[in-house]
Design a protein around this motif. Structure first.
Motif, PDB file in Angstrom:
ATOM      1  N   SER A  17       0.937  -1.267  -0.072  1.00 41.10           N
ATOM      2  CA  SER A  17      -0.094   0.147   0.162  1.00 41.10           C
ATOM      3  C   SER A  17       1.081   0.982   0.121  1.00 41.10           C
ATOM      4  N   THR A  55      -1.449  -0.935  -4.638  1.00 39.82           N
ATOM      5  CA  THR A  55      -2.348  -0.348  -4.408  1.00 39.82           C
ATOM      6  C   THR A  55      -1.990   1.086  -3.702  1.00 39.82           C
ATOM      7  N   SER A  56      -3.061   1.914  -3.634  1.00 43.99           N
ATOM      8  CA  SER A  56      -2.731   3.350  -2.810  1.00 43.99           C
ATOM      9  C   SER A  56      -3.301   3.073  -1.430  1.00 43.99           C
ATOM     10  N   PHE A  62      -4.329   6.700  -6.862  1.00 44.07           N
ATOM     11  CA  PHE A  62      -3.181   5.853  -6.741  1.00 44.07           C
ATOM     12  C   PHE A  62      -2.052   6.549  -6.773  1.00 44.07           C
ATOM     13  N   ALA A 108      -4.050  -2.753  -8.148  1.00 42.09           N
ATOM     14  CA  ALA A 108      -5.418  -2.387  -7.896  1.00 42.09           C
ATOM     15  C   ALA A 108      -5.325  -0.965  -7.809  1.00 42.09           C
ATOM     16  N   ASN A 110      -6.782   2.161  -7.340  1.00 38.02           N
ATOM     17  CA  ASN A 110      -8.134   2.755  -6.498  1.00 38.02           C
ATOM     18  C   ASN A 110      -8.191   4.395  -6.848  1.00 38.02           C
ATOM     19  N   CYS A 121       1.917   0.735 -13.052  1.00 30.53           N
ATOM     20  CA  CYS A 121       0.843  -0.318 -13.302  1.00 30.53           C
ATOM     21  C   CYS A 121       0.985  -0.928 -14.521  1.00 30.53           C
ATOM     22  N   VAL A 196      -8.995  -4.313  -4.827  1.00 32.12           N
ATOM     23  CA  VAL A 196      -7.895  -5.241  -4.014  1.00 32.12           C
ATOM     24  C   VAL A 196      -8.305  -6.428  -4.027  1.00 32.12           C
TER      25      VAL A 196
END
Length: 720
Positions: A17, A55-56, A62, A108, A110, A121, A196
């Motif tokens: 994350s 993910t963020s 992100f 993921a 987001n 990504c 996620v």
């Protein structure tokens, strides 16, 4: 880890994350990249870890890309292209290690993923994007003079094909989730709260840890190189179109084309090296520095009100009074109502006020037809605007914006009438482009609360607002005006009260120089084209037609009556104006005839009679000389404004010149243009122009002294 949280689940999936501390949005800081490198090696070396999700940790976004505040200093530090390319090669190597580590990665996404965020990504083997109206992805580096330097020019074309990739790369186009899925940039969409889980589902099924371009016999969709079916359109026509759009002033688009053309014909890792080479050239160049510094760093600071006086409580306009429902007044009412402000739109008659509101409704109707708004939103906006001819309706206004005709007596009259009704705490702003604010404030009972608020036409589209500080304008009034500009989502600059202020004074040198060129015997088409080749959106003759020559003539006459000092008058083109208006009866576009003809069917063309009215010499100057005349005269006038204290911050000068009066963005603005050339080279250029074309180009002793000392405008700002 401070920027990357590492969590290993019982299912063997590592969740990474991203949450960069001290930043409202994630960016690729050195700390994040170092922690990501550690995580990649840990995942690669641990057999118990089956794969990883990126993910963020910050909802709604992100990663926004690289930290441009770090990149902007490259040119000033004097690094060469080879050294500058390291910023690209190091990130590319990390992302390449991630995708070839033997472990599958799922992104993921987001929230928005831009620039380096999207490139990260693309290095993942699977991408699921939040299906949200606010989510966008894209590679906007071209807009700041760079190219995607972490594999974007190589992965995106290999993923979706060159014809689909080039618009995103060359225009910095951002796409929404549905289009991203259709293009094949992402594999799936899901609600933000489920991305996620969707990524984990893929990793627990039959994930592949190999990218398509690393597989044997892989072919780019649609082909690559000169023999591809699309090659004549994407590269031959694309190169011609790019050259036409940039006029050689912006090096990033051709560099992107070269990266894609060369890199996609070679092995992937070689393509990455090509990308890094071109990236280094751009980062080490002046154009990227100029665009990043002025249109990203400094514009962002201005919009966050970095110049706002300290110690003044934040304010918000709930009710605004606009005096004058013409084009400018209606525009101010429009953008204010869009920001949720209640607006009283006042004119001499209710009919005129309602006409102004009707114009707003018509503009909204065009947006509705294009799908940019809804009828419900239009109704809500229009309900906030109350047309009136009764000054009593101004009661309770927090701010007045006066936008009546440029006549002192009229402005004084409406000021007095409004102040008789509005609260004692209200701020009064005059939307004037030329009349001194200190003089207009004499009609006010509260001159400390009087300020110039100069909008640009059309108000709905132009991002700049020039705040003019009079001799008695208080710090509290400046702060309130800045708060209002932020409320309507415009970019403010602050200037001091001087004849012509800043933008009008500097812009006048552009139009006057174009008129002077006619007197010099230069072909009208050459004048207009030289300005466009320099990067100006419109030529000086076309601009003069839009402003109207009759208005310019009336300003000259007002200056005569006021006894304005010659150095502020900018009248080298007055003989042209007087001849066009008085003798030739061609006062501008509004009247159907000016430097251009305006056929009834639409469009325009240069008036053939110009060659007879202003004879063209047989020998014409080089285009480069004309470009220098335009760029230098405006930069020189800006330096004079700085010398005289009209602008005290080079940031305001650069933002004002680009956003307000169309100075070419590649320069970074008028003062950045001087700094880019170097003060010594700039004054030498001006001295040559003065010798060839007139004393107006002669640098002042102040500027000569700065050049001799090697002073830079931005060095002063940083020292301050």
């Amino acid at each position: 880890m401070t920027a990357l949280k590492f969590e290993l689940g019982a299912d063997g999936i590592a969740l990474l994350s991203i949450a960069v501390t001290g930043r409202p949005m994630n960016v690729l800081t050195p700390e994040l990249l170092a922690e990501l490198a550690q995580a990649v090696e840990r995942i690669a070396g641990d057999a118990a870890i089956k794969g990883a999700i990126l993910t963020s940790g910050k909802p709604g976004a992100f990663v926004a890309g690289a930290d441009l505040k770090d990149l902007v200093t490259a040119f000033d530090r004097g690094i060469d292209a080879v050294e500058a390319s390291k910023a690209s090669t190091e990130i590319s190597a990390l992302f390449r290690r991630l995708e070839t580590s033997g472990k599958p990665y799922a992104a993921a996404i987001n929230g928005l993923a831009l620039g380096g965020g999207l490139e990260l990504c693309l290095a993942c083997h699977y991408r699921v994007l939040a299906d949200d109206a606010k989510t966008v992805i894209g590679l906007p580096e071209v807009q700041v003079g760079l190219l995607p330097g972490a594999g974007g020019t190589q992965r995106l074309p290999r993923l979706i094909g060159i014809p689909n990739a080039l618009p995103l790369l060359l225009q910095g186009k951002q796409v929404k989730p549905a289009e991203a899925l259709k293009l094949g940039i992402v594999h799936a969409l899901a609600p933000a709260a489920e991305v996620v889980a969707k990524a984990r589902e893929w990793l627990l099924a039959t994930p592949s840890a190999e990218q398509p371009w690393d597989k044997k016999n892989y072919r780019i969709p649609g082909g690559a190189g000169p023999m591809a079916a699309h090659a004549s359109q994407t590269f031959i026509a694309g190169n011609a179109l790019t050259s036409a759009n940039t006029n050689g002033n912006y090096p990033a688009p051709p560099a992107i084309l070269s990266c894609v053309y060369e890199g996609t014909q070679l092995p992937f890792d070689t393509g990455l090296r090509i990308e890094s080479k071109y990236f280094g050239k751009l980062l080490a160049g002046a154009v990227a520095r100029n665009l990043i510094r002025t249109l990203f760093v400094n514009k962002g600071a201005a919009e966050k009100l970095a110049s706002r006086p300290q110690g003044v409580a934040k304010s918000k306009v709930a009710k605004l009074g606009v005096l004058g429902a013409g084009m400018m007044g209606a525009g101010v009412a429009h953008v204010s109502a869009q920001a949720g402000i209640e607006v009283v739109l006042l004119d001499a008659s209710l009919e005129q006020a309602e006409k102004g509101k009707a114009g707003i409704a018509a503009l909204q109707g065009k947006d509705l037809a294009k799908g940019r708004t809804t009828q419900e939103k239009i109704d809500t906006l229009l309900a906030r605007i109350r047309p009136t001819a009764d000054y009593a309706d101004l009661a309770g206004c927090d701010l007045i914006v006066e936008a009546v005709f440029e006549k002192r007596e009229l402005k004084a009259e409406v000021t007095a009438k409004a102040e008789a009704v509005i609260p004692a705490t209200a701020t009064f702003g005059s939307n004037t482009s030329t009349l001194p604010i200190t003089g207009l404030a004499q009609a006010s009972k509260r001159p400390a609360q009087f300020i110039g608020i100069h909008f640009f036409s059309p108000v709905e589209k132009m991002p700049l607002v020039e705040l003019i500080v009079g001799k008695e304008t208080s710090q509290e009034t400046i702060a309130k005006a800045l708060d209002y500009v932020a409320q309507i989502r415009k970019t403010p600059i602050i200037v001091r009260d001087f004849p012509g202020f800043f933008t009008s004074r500097v812009f006048g040198t552009f139009t006057q120089e174009g008129l002077r060129m006619l007197l010099d015997g230069i072909a009208p088409a050459l004048i207009e084209n030289a300005a466009k080749l320099a990067g100006f959106p419109v030529g000086p003759l076309a601009v003069s037609d839009e402003v109207t020559l009759s208005l310019q003539q009336s300003i000259f006459k007002q200056q005569d009556a006021d006894g304005l000092d010659d150095k502020y008058r900018g009248r080298i083109g007055r003989p042209v104006i007087d001849k066009m208006v008085d003798e030739l009866k061609r006062p501008g576009r509004r009247f159907g005839a000016g430097f251009y003809d305006y056929p009834e069917g639409g469009g325009k063309q240069l008036w053939p009679g110009l060659a007879q009215a202003f004879p063209v010499k047989a020998e014409q100057p080089e285009v480069e000389v004309l470009k220098q005349r335009f760029l230098s005269i405006m930069a020189l006038e800006t330096a004079r404004c700085f010398e005289e204290g009209v602008v005290v911050n080079p940031i305001d000068a650069d933002l004002g010149s680009i956003l307000g009066i169309g100075y070419p963005a590649w320069t970074g603005g008028t003062l950045s243009y001087i700094d880019t050339l170097g003060a010594k080279d700039f004054v030498a250029q001006c001295q040559q122009l003065a010798q060839d074309w007139g004393e107006r180009f002669a640098p002042s002793p102040w500027l000569l002294a700065r050049a001799a000392g090697g002073e830079r405008f931005y060095a002063l700002a940083q020292a301050a």
